[in-house]
Design an enzyme around this catalytic site. Structure first.
Site, PDB file in Angstrom:
ATOM      1  N   ALA A  57       0.830  -1.212   0.000  1.00 26.12           N
ATOM      2  CA  ALA A  57       0.000   0.000   0.000  1.00 26.12           C
ATOM      3  C   ALA A  57       0.865   1.263   0.000  1.00 26.12           C
ATOM      4  CB  ALA A  57      -0.932  -0.002   1.207  1.00 26.12           C
ATOM      5  N   GLU A  58       1.869   1.304   0.868  1.00 28.08           N
ATOM      6  CA  GLU A  58       2.721   2.493   0.936  1.00 28.08           C
ATOM      7  C   GLU A  58       3.529   2.677  -0.342  1.00 28.08           C
ATOM      8  OE1 GLU A  58       5.714   5.017   3.779  1.00 28.08           O
ATOM      9  OE2 GLU A  58       4.789   3.196   4.569  1.00 28.08           O
ATOM     10  N   THR A  59       3.958   1.591  -0.940  1.00 23.28           N
ATOM     11  CA  THR A  59       4.710   1.683  -2.194  1.00 23.28           C
ATOM     12  C   THR A  59       3.873   2.332  -3.288  1.00 23.28           C
ATOM     13  OG1 THR A  59       6.074  -0.234  -1.647  1.00 23.28           O
ATOM     14  CG2 THR A  59       5.876   0.327  -3.985  1.00 23.28           C
TER      15      THR A  59
END
Length: 137
Positions: A57-59
């Site tokens: 998700a953060e990527t």
């Protein structure tokens, strides 16, 4: 891919993206889509690891934020929250980051992660700060 150069999307050897098997399918400031295999990213009960899901998700949100930042700036994640909805044991998960706010100093994304059947695995929200690129400061 849109709005992003090939150098940025190339997976760096030894990076977390390489280790997790994350592949980028689409990247723009407004939306980013990518996949990650469940195999190799599980916890002891052989379920998809929540930390791997959070990294996916953060990527995706970070790539979109970087594109939004534009030339001579970069994006750094400052807040990530994630809710896990269902367990996954096999296949690929797909994450889609959608812009919620595209400001001059801060941007935020809603990220949905789904399994091969389109069932929601997790929901995340990422906020990134936009900064001058370190080499330019």
């Amino acid at each position: 891919m849109t709005d992003i150069d090939d150098d940025l999307t190339a997976v760096v050897p030894g990076s977390l993206m390489e280790r997790l098997g994350i592949s980028l399918l689409e990247v723009s400031a407004e939306r980013a889509v990518g996949t990650m295999p469940v195999h190799g990213n599980t916890q002891p009960l052989r379920l998809l690891h929540g930390g791997a899901t959070a990294a996916l998700a953060e990527t995706l949100g970070s790539y979109a934020a970087y594109v939004h930042a534009g030339p001579n700036r970069t994006a750094v994640g400052v807040d990530l929250s994630i809710t896990h909805h269902r367990a996954v044991r096999e296949g690929l998960v797909t994450a889609t980051a959608t812009a919620l706010h595209l400001g001059g100093r801060v941007c935020s994304y809603s990220i949905d992660v789904v399994d091969d059947k389109g069932r929601k695995v997790a929901s995340a929200r990422l906020t990134c700060m936009l900064l001058a690129h370190p080499q330019d400061s």
